[in-house]
Design a protein around this motif. Structure first.
Motif, PDB file in Angstrom:
ATOM      1  N   MET A   1       0.835  -1.174   0.000  1.00  0.00           N
ATOM      2  CA  MET A   1       0.000   0.000   0.000  1.00  0.00           C
ATOM      3  C   MET A   1       0.882   1.241   0.000  1.00  0.00           C
ATOM      4  N   THR A   2       0.460   2.253  -0.747  1.00  0.00           N
ATOM      5  CA  THR A   2       1.155   3.540  -0.735  1.00  0.00           C
ATOM      6  C   THR A   2       0.137   4.629  -0.451  1.00  0.00           C
ATOM      7  N   ALA A   3       0.611   5.736   0.035  1.00  0.00           N
ATOM      8  CA  ALA A   3      -0.260   6.871   0.337  1.00  0.00           C
ATOM      9  C   ALA A   3      -0.396   7.763  -0.884  1.00  0.00           C
ATOM     10  N   ARG A   4      -1.434   8.531  -0.883  1.00  0.00           N
ATOM     11  CA  ARG A   4      -1.631   9.556  -1.906  1.00  0.00           C
ATOM     12  C   ARG A   4      -2.258  10.758  -1.224  1.00  0.00           C
ATOM     13  N   ILE A   5      -2.181  11.893  -1.850  1.00  0.00           N
ATOM     14  CA  ILE A   5      -2.784  13.099  -1.287  1.00  0.00           C
ATOM     15  C   ILE A   5      -4.284  13.050  -1.570  1.00  0.00           C
ATOM     16  N   ALA A   6      -5.082  13.106  -0.514  1.00  0.00           N
ATOM     17  CA  ALA A   6      -6.538  13.081  -0.666  1.00  0.00           C
ATOM     18  C   ALA A   6      -7.070  14.469  -0.994  1.00  0.00           C
ATOM     19  N   ASN A   7      -6.599  15.465  -0.281  1.00  0.00           N
ATOM     20  CA  ASN A   7      -7.008  16.856  -0.478  1.00  0.00           C
ATOM     21  C   ASN A   7      -5.832  17.756  -0.174  1.00  0.00           C
ATOM     22  N   ILE A   8      -5.879  18.929  -0.735  1.00  0.00           N
ATOM     23  CA  ILE A   8      -5.053  20.014  -0.236  1.00  0.00           C
ATOM     24  C   ILE A   8      -6.042  20.852   0.565  1.00  0.00           C
ATOM     25  N   SER A   9      -5.885  20.856   1.874  1.00  0.00           N
ATOM     26  CA  SER A   9      -6.813  21.556   2.756  1.00  0.00           C
ATOM     27  C   SER A   9      -6.250  22.910   3.143  1.00  0.00           C
ATOM     28  N   ILE A  10      -7.091  23.926   3.031  1.00  0.00           N
ATOM     29  CA  ILE A  10      -6.666  25.293   3.283  1.00  0.00           C
ATOM     30  C   ILE A  10      -7.666  25.951   4.220  1.00  0.00           C
ATOM     31  N   HIS A  11      -7.171  26.525   5.304  1.00  0.00           N
ATOM     32  CA  HIS A  11      -8.026  27.303   6.197  1.00  0.00           C
ATOM     33  C   HIS A  11      -8.346  28.617   5.511  1.00  0.00           C
ATOM     34  N   ALA A  12      -9.591  29.048   5.645  1.00  0.00           N
ATOM     35  CA  ALA A  12     -10.015  30.258   4.939  1.00  0.00           C
ATOM     36  C   ALA A  12     -10.973  31.083   5.783  1.00  0.00           C
ATOM     37  N   GLU A  13     -10.886  32.382   5.634  1.00  0.00           N
ATOM     38  CA  GLU A  13     -11.882  33.255   6.251  1.00  0.00           C
ATOM     39  C   GLU A  13     -13.192  33.166   5.484  1.00  0.00           C
ATOM     40  N   ASP A  14     -13.111  33.053   4.158  1.00  0.00           N
ATOM     41  CA  ASP A  14     -14.286  32.939   3.294  1.00  0.00           C
ATOM     42  C   ASP A  14     -14.075  31.725   2.384  1.00  0.00           C
ATOM     43  N   PRO A  15     -14.491  30.534   2.838  1.00  0.00           N
ATOM     44  CA  PRO A  15     -14.226  29.312   2.074  1.00  0.00           C
ATOM     45  C   PRO A  15     -14.735  29.346   0.628  1.00  0.00           C
ATOM     46  N   ALA A  16     -15.936  29.847   0.405  1.00  0.00           N
ATOM     47  CA  ALA A  16     -16.486  29.858  -0.953  1.00  0.00           C
ATOM     48  C   ALA A  16     -15.679  30.764  -1.877  1.00  0.00           C
ATOM     49  N   ALA A  17     -15.321  31.948  -1.394  1.00  0.00           N
ATOM     50  CA  ALA A  17     -14.545  32.877  -2.227  1.00  0.00           C
ATOM     51  C   ALA A  17     -13.176  32.304  -2.554  1.00  0.00           C
TER      52      ALA A  17
ATOM     53  N   PHE B   1      -9.037  20.656  -3.882  1.00  0.00           N
ATOM     54  CA  PHE B   1      -8.731  21.660  -2.864  1.00  0.00           C
ATOM     55  C   PHE B   1      -9.945  21.768  -1.955  1.00  0.00           C
ATOM     56  N   TYR B   2      -9.710  21.705  -0.653  1.00  0.00           N
ATOM     57  CA  TYR B   2     -10.782  21.697   0.330  1.00  0.00           C
ATOM     58  C   TYR B   2     -10.569  22.873   1.275  1.00  0.00           C
ATOM     59  N   PHE B   3     -11.611  23.670   1.476  1.00  0.00           N
ATOM     60  CA  PHE B   3     -11.516  24.892   2.274  1.00  0.00           C
ATOM     61  C   PHE B   3     -12.438  24.805   3.478  1.00  0.00           C
ATOM     62  N   THR B   4     -11.926  25.190   4.616  1.00  0.00           N
ATOM     63  CA  THR B   4     -12.719  25.199   5.836  1.00  0.00           C
ATOM     64  C   THR B   4     -12.510  26.515   6.562  1.00  0.00           C
ATOM     65  N   ARG B   5     -13.598  27.060   7.107  1.00  0.00           N
ATOM     66  CA  ARG B   5     -13.515  28.352   7.776  1.00  0.00           C
ATOM     67  C   ARG B   5     -12.573  28.272   8.967  1.00  0.00           C
ATOM     68  N   TYR B   6     -11.728  29.287   9.076  1.00  0.00           N
ATOM     69  CA  TYR B   6     -10.738  29.366  10.140  1.00  0.00           C
ATOM     70  C   TYR B   6     -10.666  30.815  10.562  1.00  0.00           C
ATOM     71  N   ASN B   7     -11.104  31.106  11.756  1.00  0.00           N
ATOM     72  CA  ASN B   7     -11.196  32.496  12.203  1.00  0.00           C
ATOM     73  C   ASN B   7     -10.106  32.890  13.183  1.00  0.00           C
ATOM     74  N   ARG B   8      -9.040  32.157  13.238  1.00  0.00           N
ATOM     75  CA  ARG B   8      -7.966  32.493  14.166  1.00  0.00           C
ATOM     76  C   ARG B   8      -6.879  33.289  13.445  1.00  0.00           C
ATOM     77  N   GLU B   9      -6.128  34.019  14.210  1.00  0.00           N
ATOM     78  CA  GLU B   9      -5.039  34.812  13.652  1.00  0.00           C
ATOM     79  C   GLU B   9      -3.909  33.889  13.184  1.00  0.00           C
ATOM     80  N   ARG B  10      -3.385  34.175  12.011  1.00  0.00           N
ATOM     81  CA  ARG B  10      -2.228  33.442  11.511  1.00  0.00           C
ATOM     82  C   ARG B  10      -1.014  33.964  12.258  1.00  0.00           C
ATOM     83  N   ARG B  11      -0.244  33.065  12.839  1.00  0.00           N
ATOM     84  CA  ARG B  11       0.883  33.485  13.676  1.00  0.00           C
ATOM     85  C   ARG B  11       2.233  33.352  12.994  1.00  0.00           C
TER      86      ARG B  11
END
Length: 143
Positions: free
Chosen positions: A1-17, A68-78
Motif C-alpha cells: 500500500m502507498t499513500a496519496r494526497i486526498a485533499n489540499i486543505s486550506i483554512h479560509a476566512e471565506d471558504p467559498a470565495a 482543494f478543500y476549504f474550511t472556515r478558520y477564524n484564528r489569527e495566523r501566527r
C-alpha cells in the motif's frame, strides 16, 4: 500500500470565495454549493446553512486531478506558511519565463498578489519561480 494526497486543505476566512479563486486558477468549475443529495444529508443531520457554508471545495470531479478543500478558520495566523503549493500552467512541459509572466498576470487579475520573483540555479539548471499569495495571503509559487 502507498499513500496519496486526498485533499489540499486550506483554512479560509471565506471558504467559498477562496474555493472560487483556486477553481479559476486550476480551470475547475466555479464553486456554487454542495450537491443537492449531500445538502439534504447534512441538513438531515441537523446542520444549519451557516455551518454548511463553513466548507467549500475546488475540484472538477476527476479523481486524477487534485481536490482543494476549504474550511472556515477564524484564528489569527501566527507564522509564515511552512508548506506551499507550486502551480504550473502546463501538464506536459516546463513553462518559459514569458509563459509564467502571462500566467502571473492572469492570476493577479483573479485576485492573487505578487510577492517576489525567485531567480537562481541548482547546479546546471536555472530556477525561476514567481512567489505569489492567494486573496487570503496563502503563499504559492508559479513555476
Amino acid at each position: 500500500m502507498t499513500a496519496r494526497i486526498a485533499n489540499i486543505s486550506i483554512h479560509a476566512e471565506d471558504p467559498a470565495a477562496l474555493a472560487n479563486f483556486w477553481a479559476a486558477v486550476m480551470g475547475y468549475p466555479t464553486w456554487v454549493s454542495w450537491p443537492e443529495d449531500e445538502l439534504a444529508e447534512l441538513r438531515t443531520a441537523g446542520m444549519s446553512d451557516e455551518e454548511i457554508a463553513e466548507r467549500a471545495e475546488a475540484w472538477d470531479g476527476n479523481p486524477n486531478h487534485q481536490r482543494f478543500y476549504f474550511t472556515r478558520y477564524n484564528r489569527e495566523r501566527r507564522q509564515r506558511n511552512r508548506m506551499h503549493i507550486d502551480v504550473t500552467p502546463f501538464e506536459d512541459r516546463r513553462a518559459s519565463r514569458l509563459e509564467l509572466e502571462t500566467e502571473r498576470d492572469r492570476l493577479v487579475a483573479l485576485g492573487a498578489s505578487l510577492e517576489k520573483e525567485l531567480v537562481g540555479s541548482w547546479g546546471p539548471y536555472e530556477e525561476y519561480a514567481i512567489m505569489m499569495r492567494d486573496p487570503e495571503g496563502n503563499e504559492f509559487c508559479l513555476q
